[in-house]
Design a protein around this motif. Structure first.
Motif, PDB file in Angstrom:
ATOM      1  N   HIS A 235      -2.694 -10.056   7.237  1.00 47.59           N
ATOM      2  CA  HIS A 235      -2.464  -8.900   6.372  1.00 47.59           C
ATOM      3  C   HIS A 235      -1.754  -7.784   7.133  1.00 47.59           C
ATOM      4  O   HIS A 235      -1.739  -7.755   8.362  1.00 47.59           O
TER       5      HIS A 235
ATOM      6  N   THR B 264       0.297  -8.593  -3.111  1.00 39.38           N
ATOM      7  CA  THR B 264       0.194  -7.207  -2.642  1.00 39.38           C
ATOM      8  C   THR B 264      -0.851  -6.488  -3.472  1.00 39.38           C
ATOM      9  O   THR B 264      -0.871  -6.612  -4.692  1.00 39.38           O
TER      10      THR B 264
ATOM     11  N   LEU C  88      -1.149  -3.416   6.383  1.00 41.88           N
ATOM     12  CA  LEU C  88      -1.313  -2.280   5.493  1.00 41.88           C
ATOM     13  C   LEU C  88      -0.709  -1.036   6.112  1.00 41.88           C
ATOM     14  O   LEU C  88      -0.648  -0.897   7.326  1.00 41.88           O
TER      15      LEU C  88
ATOM     16  N   VAL D 219      -1.332  -3.073   0.568  1.00 45.69           N
ATOM     17  CA  VAL D 219      -1.881  -4.104   1.446  1.00 45.69           C
ATOM     18  C   VAL D 219      -1.124  -5.387   1.144  1.00 45.69           C
ATOM     19  O   VAL D 219      -1.232  -5.929   0.036  1.00 45.69           O
TER      20      VAL D 219
ATOM     21  N   VAL E  29     -10.134  -4.273   4.996  1.00 49.51           N
ATOM     22  CA  VAL E  29      -9.349  -5.461   4.674  1.00 49.51           C
ATOM     23  C   VAL E  29      -9.705  -6.546   5.677  1.00 49.51           C
ATOM     24  O   VAL E  29      -9.667  -6.318   6.890  1.00 49.51           O
TER      25      VAL E  29
ATOM     26  N   ILE F  33     -10.844  -7.473   0.144  1.00 43.95           N
ATOM     27  CA  ILE F  33     -10.550  -6.051   0.264  1.00 43.95           C
ATOM     28  C   ILE F  33     -11.676  -5.288  -0.420  1.00 43.95           C
ATOM     29  O   ILE F  33     -12.051  -5.601  -1.551  1.00 43.95           O
TER      30      ILE F  33
END
Length: 193
Positions: free
Chosen positions: A119, A137, A121, A186, A110, A41
């Motif tokens: 993932h 997270t 988000l 995320v 990400v 990230i």
């Protein structure tokens, strides 16, 4: 164990093509580089038009944080525009992507290795209560200052700071701010081996 990551303490690195810079917030496993991360990230600044790096086997999400807009040409056939009305785009890391910007933009990036992780988000507004959806997270303060509390501990985040939570941390967090402020949870779902 919850880890506060102050954005001001993170170094920015220029892109190889000189078109912007990236600031890594967190990645897994520790010490992983661009070729062997499971998840990564970062915050990127896109300063001029140009190509993105390719990442085979990776899923990417790009969320516009600041700037007017960025238009992406994907594999020479698909056009996507990130702006205030549609700030999020998900795409394959192996795609040939070229960006056109209307002035510099700042974006949350990400990336997850498809074979090992996925993932999710969303962009939410504090104050509110957050129920985590995954064992790992990352809470990213996209707007202004806020506090995150699990009832035992409280963390103060400034704009672009992050709070990394793992399986040992609480599932429910109270997010408070003096004024409505944007936050991006995320969720990272690492696959069992």
């Amino acid at each position: 164990m919850a880890t506060l990551i102050p954005f001001a303490s993170l170094p920015a690195a220029p892109w190889k093509n000189g078109g912007g810079s990236t600031t890594q917030i967190a990645s897994w496993p520790p010490g992983a580089g661009l070729d062997d991360f499971i998840w990564r990230i970062s915050v990127a600044t896109i300063a001029v038009d140009g190509p993105f790096s390719r990442f085979a086997g990776v899923e990417r999400s790009l969320l516009l944080l600041a700037g007017e807009s960025v238009q992406l040409l994907i594999d020479g056939t698909r056009t996507a525009r990130l702006d205030a009305a549609a700030p999020l785009l998900c795409f394959d890391g192996e795609a040939a992507v070229t960006a056109q910007v209307s002035g510099a933009t700042t974006d949350l990036n990400v990336m997850t290795r498809r074979a090992s992780c996925r993932h999710q988000l969303t962009r939410i507004t504090a104050p509110q209560q957050l129920v985590r959806a995954s064992a790992v997270t990352l809470l990213f303060a996209a707007g202004g200052a806020l506090t995150a509390s699990d009832g035992r501990r409280q963390f103060a985040l400034q704009r672009h700071d992050s709070l990394l939570l793992d399986a040992g941390d609480a599932d429910t967090w109270q997010l408070d701010a003096a004024a409505a402020t944007s936050l991006v949870p995320v969720d990272l779902f690492v696959k069992e081996r």
